[in-house]
Design an enzyme around this catalytic site. Structure first.
Site, mmCIF file in Angstrom:
data_model
loop_
_atom_site.group_PDB
_atom_site.id
_atom_site.type_symbol
_atom_site.label_atom_id
_atom_site.label_comp_id
_atom_site.label_asym_id
_atom_site.label_seq_id
_atom_site.Cartn_x
_atom_site.Cartn_y
_atom_site.Cartn_z
ATOM 1 N N LEU A 1 -1.588 56.777 -2.347
ATOM 2 C CA LEU A 1 -2.043 57.789 -1.377
ATOM 3 C C LEU A 1 -1.253 59.086 -1.535
ATOM 4 O O LEU A 1 -1.241 59.921 -0.628
ATOM 5 C CB LEU A 1 -1.870 57.252 0.054
ATOM 6 C CG LEU A 1 -2.781 56.078 0.422
ATOM 7 C CD1 LEU A 1 -2.319 55.405 1.716
ATOM 8 C CD2 LEU A 1 -4.231 56.537 0.557
ATOM 9 N N ARG B 1 1.850 59.481 -1.438
ATOM 10 C CA ARG B 1 2.882 59.430 -0.380
ATOM 11 C C ARG B 1 2.343 59.918 0.968
ATOM 12 O O ARG B 1 3.068 60.467 1.785
ATOM 13 C CB ARG B 1 4.111 60.212 -0.819
ATOM 14 C CG ARG B 1 4.702 59.614 -2.103
ATOM 15 C CD ARG B 1 5.974 60.235 -2.521
ATOM 16 N NE ARG B 1 6.453 59.675 -3.782
ATOM 17 C CZ ARG B 1 7.413 58.766 -3.908
ATOM 18 N NH1 ARG B 1 7.996 58.280 -2.838
ATOM 19 N NH2 ARG B 1 7.793 58.337 -5.089
ATOM 20 N N TYR C 1 15.859 50.186 -1.377
ATOM 21 C CA TYR C 1 15.235 50.734 -0.167
ATOM 22 C C TYR C 1 16.132 50.487 1.041
ATOM 23 O O TYR C 1 16.199 49.370 1.565
ATOM 24 C CB TYR C 1 13.849 50.113 0.066
ATOM 25 C CG TYR C 1 12.858 50.342 -1.062
ATOM 26 C CD1 TYR C 1 13.043 51.347 -2.006
ATOM 27 C CD2 TYR C 1 11.715 49.554 -1.179
ATOM 28 C CE1 TYR C 1 12.128 51.560 -3.039
ATOM 29 C CE2 TYR C 1 10.791 49.761 -2.207
ATOM 30 C CZ TYR C 1 11.012 50.756 -3.132
ATOM 31 O OH TYR C 1 10.112 50.953 -4.141
HETATM 32 N N1 LIG Z 1 8.452 51.741 -8.367
HETATM 33 C C1 LIG Z 1 8.768 52.881 -7.805
HETATM 34 O O1 LIG Z 1 9.515 53.681 -8.350
HETATM 35 C C2 LIG Z 1 8.206 53.195 -6.444
HETATM 36 C C3 LIG Z 1 8.273 54.509 -5.939
HETATM 37 C C4 LIG Z 1 7.722 54.752 -4.680
HETATM 38 C C5 LIG Z 1 7.110 53.736 -3.962
HETATM 39 N N2 LIG Z 1 7.071 52.476 -4.472
HETATM 40 C C6 LIG Z 1 6.421 51.361 -3.739
HETATM 41 O O2 LIG Z 1 5.061 51.728 -3.524
HETATM 42 C C7 LIG Z 1 4.740 51.632 -2.147
HETATM 43 C C8 LIG Z 1 3.688 52.656 -1.779
HETATM 44 O O3 LIG Z 1 4.093 53.961 -2.121
HETATM 45 P P1 LIG Z 1 4.487 55.053 -1.036
HETATM 46 O O4 LIG Z 1 4.763 54.378 0.252
HETATM 47 O O5 LIG Z 1 5.518 55.899 -1.671
HETATM 48 O O6 LIG Z 1 3.231 56.003 -0.945
HETATM 49 P P2 LIG Z 1 1.696 55.844 -0.485
HETATM 50 O O7 LIG Z 1 1.332 54.432 -0.390
HETATM 51 O O8 LIG Z 1 0.937 56.721 -1.379
HETATM 52 O O9 LIG Z 1 1.726 56.538 0.962
HETATM 53 C C9 LIG Z 1 2.464 56.030 2.016
HETATM 54 C C10 LIG Z 1 2.433 57.052 3.152
HETATM 55 O O10 LIG Z 1 1.083 57.227 3.585
HETATM 56 C C11 LIG Z 1 0.973 56.955 4.978
HETATM 57 N N3 LIG Z 1 -0.305 56.243 5.157
HETATM 58 C C12 LIG Z 1 -0.623 55.000 4.703
HETATM 59 N N4 LIG Z 1 -1.889 54.684 5.020
HETATM 60 C C13 LIG Z 1 -2.392 55.754 5.685
HETATM 61 C C14 LIG Z 1 -3.636 56.042 6.276
HETATM 62 N N5 LIG Z 1 -4.643 55.155 6.219
HETATM 63 N N6 LIG Z 1 -3.797 57.232 6.888
HETATM 64 C C15 LIG Z 1 -2.805 58.158 6.952
HETATM 65 N N7 LIG Z 1 -1.579 57.933 6.395
HETATM 66 C C16 LIG Z 1 -1.380 56.746 5.772
HETATM 67 C C17 LIG Z 1 2.186 56.141 5.333
HETATM 68 O O11 LIG Z 1 2.599 56.366 6.662
HETATM 69 P P3 LIG Z 1 2.845 55.170 7.717
HETATM 70 O O12 LIG Z 1 3.784 54.209 7.065
HETATM 71 O O13 LIG Z 1 3.445 55.854 8.886
HETATM 72 O O14 LIG Z 1 1.496 54.584 7.973
HETATM 73 C C18 LIG Z 1 3.239 56.654 4.344
HETATM 74 O O15 LIG Z 1 3.847 57.809 4.865
HETATM 75 C C19 LIG Z 1 6.085 51.786 -1.438
HETATM 76 O O16 LIG Z 1 6.057 51.246 -0.134
HETATM 77 C C20 LIG Z 1 7.021 51.048 -2.375
HETATM 78 O O17 LIG Z 1 6.964 49.658 -2.112
HETATM 79 C C21 LIG Z 1 7.604 52.214 -5.698
#
Ligand SMILES: NC(=O)c1ccc[n+]([C@@H]2O[C@H](COP(=O)([O-])OP(=O)(O)OC[C@H]3O[C@@H](n4cnc5c(N)ncnc54)[C@H](OP(=O)(O)O)[C@@H]3O)[C@@H](O)[C@H]2O)c1
Length: 338
Positions: A211, A213, A61
């Site tokens: 969520l 993404r 990251y």
């Molecule tokens: N193992 C893997 O291959 C892999 C792949 C992807 C991700 N990950 C991990 O999983 C974590 C979570 O996944 P993700 O970040 O991809 O997706 P997610 O949790 O599904 O969604 C994150 C997105 O949603 C927004 N968000 C969060 N809460 C919200 C709310 N209450 N209302 C409106 N928007 C909201 C965030 O924006 P803001 O930040 O601006 O609030 C961000 O853009 C990552 O941070 C990472 O640590 C792992």
């Protein structure tokens, strides 16, 4: 404050108890456009106040930047937090769609030292293989990871985007505490193989992108139009163009459940993921990502929403109607090898 703290769940058999919802920290340095660093730091603190103890990052990251960003927060709260990071993937900055995957011993040894240094810790609590390199037997990779446990550099082992068969093979070498895979109302392919294997082996499921993404919150409708240049979601087939239009229509089903619970769309998406712990009979600790205090408050509050069986029935058909794949190249995912 105490009343608003979330419940706990175990991280692997015999592992530590963590807040039942973790925090995905990736977006604080990478993938989702510009970040307000001060607000991101305040979000980490607010999450801890709310009972979030499991923080997820990876060396990939921002090419180590995310681990460096988190280091001062971890230093201030070392005994209160469980630090999860990952090795295996490099994303060349000039080729953001490219993934270089390495699972071999010399690479892992170099990667763990670099992560320990950037995180400024003596030990990583949960160390994941981020992606599978099919040229290296998984038993060999986990064998090297097990040496890191014996050497005191790592406490627990995790795997990301593995198949059920790969998880079983890995577990024959060393206990695996957690599998991290995409799991949400939009992405349910892991329920066929990985989830039953994890339940049988006592492995905790850590759903990433619960969520969708951010798409499941309704905060953007078409990544190509609504998000900044360089935002990773513009590369993802399901969030742009005709696919995004189809998928935005699916949010209306979630909205009916949200209205019944006086909740937001995102809270219903998270409540659904949390409910999978009962449905499938294993610990589930999702790691929604956010950089904003108000959103971590909203997201953790979703742990207290109890969806009924009829809510689940309403939400059930959504995943099979989703248009577009999770990634442009699915060969790097467990579904691509299952
Ligand atoms: N193992 C893997 O291959 C892999 C792949 C992807 C991700 N990950 C991990 O999983 C974590 C979570 O996944 P993700 O970040 O991809 O997706 P997610 O949790 O599904 O969604 C994150 C997105 O949603 C927004 N968000 C969060 N809460 C919200 C709310 N209450 N209302 C409106 N928007 C909201 C965030 O924006 P803001 O930040 O601006 O609030 C961000 O853009 C990552 O941070 C990472 O640590 C792992």
């Amino acid at each position: 404050m105490t009343d608003s703290r979330i419940a706990k769940a175990p991280l692997g058999t015999g592992g530590p108890e963590v807040g039942v919802q973790g925090l995905g920290c990736m977006g604080m340095s990478f993938a989702y456009g510009p970040t307000d660093a001060e607000e991101a730091r305040a979000t980490l603190e607010r999450a801890l106040e709310l009972g979030v103890t499991h923080y997820d990052t990876a060396d990939a990251y921002g090419q180590g930047e995310n681990e460096r960003f988190l280091a001062p927060f971890f230093a201030a709260h070392r005994d209160e937090v469980v630090i999860a990071t990952k090795f295996a993937m490099t994303i060349p900055p000039d080729e953001p769609t490219k993934r270089i995957i390495r699972n071999d011993g010399p690479y892992i040894r170099q990667a763990v030292e670099a992560s320990l240094k950037r995180l400024d810790v003596d030990v990583i609590d949960l160390y994941y293989m981020h992606r599978r390199d099919v040229n290296v037997p998984i038993e060999e990779t986990v064998g090297v990871m097990a040496e890191l446990v014996r050497e005191g550099k790592v406490k627990q082992l995790g795997l990301s985007e593995v198949t059920g068969g790969e998880l079983r093979a890995a577990q024959s070498v060393h206990p695996i505490a957690a599998v991290q895979s995409e799991w949400s109302l939009f992405s349910r392919d892991i329920e066929a193989g990985v989830v039953p294997a994890a339940r049988e082996l006592g492995v905790t499921l850590v759903p990433y992108s619960p969520l969708g993404r951010g798409f499941l919150t309704g905060s953007f409708a078409d990544a190509a139009k609504d998000l900044t240049a360089g935002d990773f979601r513009r590369q993802q087939p399901r969030y742009t163009g005709d696919n995004a239009a189809v998928n935005a229509g699916l949010l209306e089903t979630i909205r009916t459940v949200a209205e019944a619970h006086d909740a937001s769309l995102g809270q219903i998406a998270l409540a659904w993921v949390h409910r999978q712990a009962d449905v499938h009979g294993l610990p589930v600790v999702p790691i929604p990502g956010t950089r904003r205090r108000t959103r971590v408050e909203e997201n953790t509050a979703a742990t207290r929403i109890a969806l009924t069986d009829s809510d689940l029935a309403v939400l059930e058909p959504i995943a099979e109607k989703v248009a577009g794949t999770r990634y442009p190249d699915m060969t790097f995912t467990s579904a691509g090898r299952e």
